[in-house]
Scaffold this motif. Structure first.
Motif, PDB file in Angstrom:
ATOM      1  N   LEU A 177       0.822  -1.211   0.000  1.00  0.00           N
ATOM      2  CA  LEU A 177       0.000   0.000   0.000  1.00  0.00           C
ATOM      3  C   LEU A 177       0.856   1.261   0.000  1.00  0.00           C
ATOM      4  O   LEU A 177       0.568   2.227  -0.711  1.00  0.00           O
ATOM      5  CB  LEU A 177      -0.941  -0.011   1.208  1.00  0.00           C
ATOM      6  N   GLY A 178       1.923   1.262   0.799  1.00  0.00           N
ATOM      7  CA  GLY A 178       2.791   2.445   0.853  1.00  0.00           C
ATOM      8  C   GLY A 178       3.420   2.760  -0.485  1.00  0.00           C
ATOM      9  O   GLY A 178       3.495   3.927  -0.885  1.00  0.00           O
ATOM     10  N   ALA A 179       3.862   1.725  -1.204  1.00  0.00           N
ATOM     11  CA  ALA A 179       4.464   1.935  -2.515  1.00  0.00           C
ATOM     12  C   ALA A 179       3.446   2.466  -3.507  1.00  0.00           C
ATOM     13  O   ALA A 179       3.740   3.379  -4.304  1.00  0.00           O
ATOM     14  CB  ALA A 179       5.063   0.623  -3.027  1.00  0.00           C
ATOM     15  N   ASN A 180       2.239   1.913  -3.482  1.00  0.00           N
ATOM     16  CA  ASN A 180       1.192   2.373  -4.401  1.00  0.00           C
ATOM     17  C   ASN A 180       0.746   3.796  -4.085  1.00  0.00           C
ATOM     18  O   ASN A 180       0.462   4.581  -4.987  1.00  0.00           O
ATOM     19  CB  ASN A 180       0.002   1.414  -4.343  1.00  0.00           C
ATOM     20  N   ILE A 181       0.680   4.126  -2.800  1.00  0.00           N
ATOM     21  CA  ILE A 181       0.340   5.498  -2.407  1.00  0.00           C
ATOM     22  C   ILE A 181       1.404   6.465  -2.910  1.00  0.00           C
ATOM     23  O   ILE A 181       1.089   7.540  -3.437  1.00  0.00           O
ATOM     24  CB  ILE A 181       0.197   5.602  -0.875  1.00  0.00           C
ATOM     25  N   PHE A 182       2.664   6.075  -2.765  1.00  0.00           N
ATOM     26  CA  PHE A 182       3.744   6.980  -3.163  1.00  0.00           C
ATOM     27  C   PHE A 182       3.690   7.291  -4.654  1.00  0.00           C
ATOM     28  O   PHE A 182       3.867   8.435  -5.068  1.00  0.00           O
ATOM     29  CB  PHE A 182       5.101   6.367  -2.802  1.00  0.00           C
ATOM     30  N   SER A 183       3.428   6.267  -5.482  1.00  0.00           N
ATOM     31  CA  SER A 183       3.428   6.480  -6.932  1.00  0.00           C
ATOM     32  C   SER A 183       2.165   7.179  -7.412  1.00  0.00           C
ATOM     33  O   SER A 183       2.228   8.140  -8.180  1.00  0.00           O
ATOM     34  CB  SER A 183       3.597   5.149  -7.661  1.00  0.00           C
ATOM     35  N   MET A 184       0.985   6.713  -6.949  1.00  0.00           N
ATOM     36  CA  MET A 184      -0.259   7.219  -7.513  1.00  0.00           C
ATOM     37  C   MET A 184      -0.841   8.416  -6.757  1.00  0.00           C
ATOM     38  O   MET A 184      -1.422   9.320  -7.363  1.00  0.00           O
ATOM     39  CB  MET A 184      -1.314   6.102  -7.556  1.00  0.00           C
ATOM     40  N   ALA A 185      -0.686   8.452  -5.437  1.00  0.00           N
ATOM     41  CA  ALA A 185      -1.336   9.492  -4.641  1.00  0.00           C
ATOM     42  C   ALA A 185      -0.395  10.636  -4.255  1.00  0.00           C
ATOM     43  O   ALA A 185      -0.871  11.678  -3.786  1.00  0.00           O
ATOM     44  CB  ALA A 185      -1.941   8.882  -3.378  1.00  0.00           C
ATOM     45  N   ILE A 186       0.900  10.451  -4.439  1.00  0.00           N
ATOM     46  CA  ILE A 186       1.854  11.506  -4.062  1.00  0.00           C
ATOM     47  C   ILE A 186       2.578  12.054  -5.290  1.00  0.00           C
ATOM     48  O   ILE A 186       2.402  13.221  -5.659  1.00  0.00           O
ATOM     49  CB  ILE A 186       2.858  10.978  -3.013  1.00  0.00           C
ATOM     50  N   VAL A 187       3.381  11.219  -5.941  1.00  0.00           N
ATOM     51  CA  VAL A 187       4.163  11.705  -7.087  1.00  0.00           C
ATOM     52  C   VAL A 187       3.259  12.133  -8.239  1.00  0.00           C
ATOM     53  O   VAL A 187       3.429  13.210  -8.825  1.00  0.00           O
ATOM     54  CB  VAL A 187       5.168  10.637  -7.557  1.00  0.00           C
ATOM     55  N   GLY A 188       2.273  11.287  -8.588  1.00  0.00           N
ATOM     56  CA  GLY A 188       1.377  11.607  -9.696  1.00  0.00           C
ATOM     57  C   GLY A 188       0.705  12.970  -9.546  1.00  0.00           C
ATOM     58  O   GLY A 188       0.800  13.825 -10.444  1.00  0.00           O
ATOM     59  N   PRO A 189       0.011  13.225  -8.421  1.00  0.00           N
ATOM     60  CA  PRO A 189      -0.627  14.527  -8.232  1.00  0.00           C
ATOM     61  C   PRO A 189       0.345  15.700  -8.249  1.00  0.00           C
ATOM     62  O   PRO A 189       0.028  16.760  -8.797  1.00  0.00           O
ATOM     63  CB  PRO A 189      -1.298  14.390  -6.860  1.00  0.00           C
ATOM     64  N   TRP A 190       1.525  15.535  -7.667  1.00  0.00           N
ATOM     65  CA  TRP A 190       2.477  16.653  -7.652  1.00  0.00           C
ATOM     66  C   TRP A 190       2.998  16.972  -9.044  1.00  0.00           C
ATOM     67  O   TRP A 190       3.150  18.136  -9.418  1.00  0.00           O
ATOM     68  CB  TRP A 190       3.639  16.368  -6.692  1.00  0.00           C
ATOM     69  N   VAL A 191       3.262  15.938  -9.838  1.00  0.00           N
ATOM     70  CA  VAL A 191       3.710  16.174 -11.213  1.00  0.00           C
ATOM     71  C   VAL A 191       2.601  16.836 -12.023  1.00  0.00           C
ATOM     72  O   VAL A 191       2.831  17.802 -12.762  1.00  0.00           O
ATOM     73  CB  VAL A 191       4.151  14.849 -11.875  1.00  0.00           C
ATOM     74  N   GLY A 192       1.367  16.317 -11.888  1.00  0.00           N
ATOM     75  CA  GLY A 192       0.239  16.911 -12.597  1.00  0.00           C
ATOM     76  C   GLY A 192      -0.002  18.351 -12.185  1.00  0.00           C
ATOM     77  O   GLY A 192      -0.240  19.226 -13.034  1.00  0.00           O
ATOM     78  N   TYR A 193       0.087  18.621 -10.887  1.00  0.00           N
ATOM     79  CA  TYR A 193      -0.126  19.981 -10.398  1.00  0.00           C
ATOM     80  C   TYR A 193       0.984  20.916 -10.868  1.00  0.00           C
ATOM     81  O   TYR A 193       0.729  22.083 -11.201  1.00  0.00           O
ATOM     82  CB  TYR A 193      -0.201  19.983  -8.873  1.00  0.00           C
ATOM     83  N   GLY A 194       2.215  20.404 -10.924  1.00  0.00           N
ATOM     84  CA  GLY A 194       3.322  21.217 -11.427  1.00  0.00           C
ATOM     85  C   GLY A 194       3.101  21.631 -12.871  1.00  0.00           C
ATOM     86  O   GLY A 194       3.352  22.784 -13.240  1.00  0.00           O
ATOM     87  N   ALA A 195       2.598  20.694 -13.683  1.00  0.00           N
ATOM     88  CA  ALA A 195       2.298  21.020 -15.079  1.00  0.00           C
ATOM     89  C   ALA A 195       1.176  22.044 -15.165  1.00  0.00           C
ATOM     90  O   ALA A 195       1.228  22.984 -15.975  1.00  0.00           O
ATOM     91  CB  ALA A 195       1.910  19.749 -15.830  1.00  0.00           C
ATOM     92  N   TYR A 196       0.172  21.882 -14.310  1.00  0.00           N
ATOM     93  CA  TYR A 196      -0.964  22.811 -14.288  1.00  0.00           C
ATOM     94  C   TYR A 196      -0.503  24.230 -13.929  1.00  0.00           C
ATOM     95  O   TYR A 196      -0.874  25.212 -14.594  1.00  0.00           O
ATOM     96  CB  TYR A 196      -1.996  22.306 -13.276  1.00  0.00           C
ATOM     97  N   VAL A 197       0.321  24.350 -12.904  1.00  0.00           N
ATOM     98  CA  VAL A 197       0.797  25.666 -12.471  1.00  0.00           C
ATOM     99  C   VAL A 197       1.677  26.304 -13.544  1.00  0.00           C
ATOM    100  O   VAL A 197       1.564  27.498 -13.832  1.00  0.00           O
ATOM    101  CB  VAL A 197       1.570  25.554 -11.142  1.00  0.00           C
TER     102      VAL A 197
END
Length: 231
Positions: free
Chosen positions: A108-128
């Motif tokens: 669960l920790g690995a899946n959270i890190f990839s999908m719920a942490i890194v993914g949103p931050w990369v997407g938000y960085g592109a948005y900003v």
């Protein structure tokens, strides 16, 4: 895309859980603050979580023999910022592991890190970045959702390569990226297009909420000119 039970060594599971925990705790606080300060956004917040749950549960067979799926985390990242998505994504992944056997409890920790942490931050960085360039909202949303999706599978590939670094770590990363990339790239593009449609709908039915969240600019009102004659 979700790493299944038993695919990572125990030490890796513990390390990824420790790495993810601070982001999830911060996400809980951010979510509570969002609900307390802006109760009018509760429905939109729940919708963002449901959108992520539904999209990330759509397992699709890959031509390389694996399976893949969209992530849906870019929507929540744009609307409520990445910390909130760390919590929402963790809840989504936990329920999927318990109810759908989609992903594991130990991983669960690995899946959270990839999908719920890194993914949103990369997407938000592109948005900003695109927002700074004053691009249309549709362009911002498309790249936010597409890159959030792609970043997730890149991190998952690295996580698996760290666990199965044979013959070398670089070769393992290339192998896992190849397994996911064939299906994931067109899937990420489709997810970006779905996000554009979704935000067009939200702009028509939830404009005040989007303005309050800063996604849409406030409408300008023109003050009447004193003494102006009416024709």
């Amino acid at each position: 895309m979700h790493i299944a039970e038993g695919f990572l060594p125990a030490s890796h599971c513990i390390a990824w859980a420790v790495a993810s925990a601070p982001f999830v705790v911060h996400g809980v606080r951010s979510t509570v603050r969002q609900v307390r300060e802006h109760p009018e956004n509760r429905v939109l917040l729940a919708a963002a979580g449901a959108f992520t749950f539904i999209l990330s549960a759509l397992k699709m067979p890959s031509v390389t023999g694996s399976s893949s799926h969209p992530t849906g985390t870019g929507v929540g990242a744009v609307l409520f910022r990445p910390p909130v998505m760390a919590f929402l994504g963790a809840v989504v992944l936990l329920f999927q592991a318990l109810l759908l056997a989609h992903g594991g409890i130990t991983t669960l920790g690995a899946n959270i890190f990839s999908m719920a942490i890194v993914g949103p931050w990369v997407g938000y960085g592109a948005y900003v970045a695109l927002r700074t360039l004053r691009t249309p909202l549709e362009v911002q949303v498309f790249f936010a959702m597409t890159l959030a999706d792609l970043a997730t599978y890149v991190v998952t590939s690295v996580q698996l390569a760290l666990a199965y670094a044979t013959p070398t770590f670089g070769a393992a990363v290339g192998k896992f990226l190849t397994i996911f990339a064939v299906t994931q790239i067109p899937l990420a593009i489709i997810e970006g297009l779905v996000g554009v449609v979704l935000f067009r709908v939200l702009r028509s039915i939830a404009r005040p909420e989007l303005v309050g969240l800063g996604v849409l600019p406030a409408e300008r009102t023109v003050a009447p000119v004193p003494g102006a004659a009416h024709v």
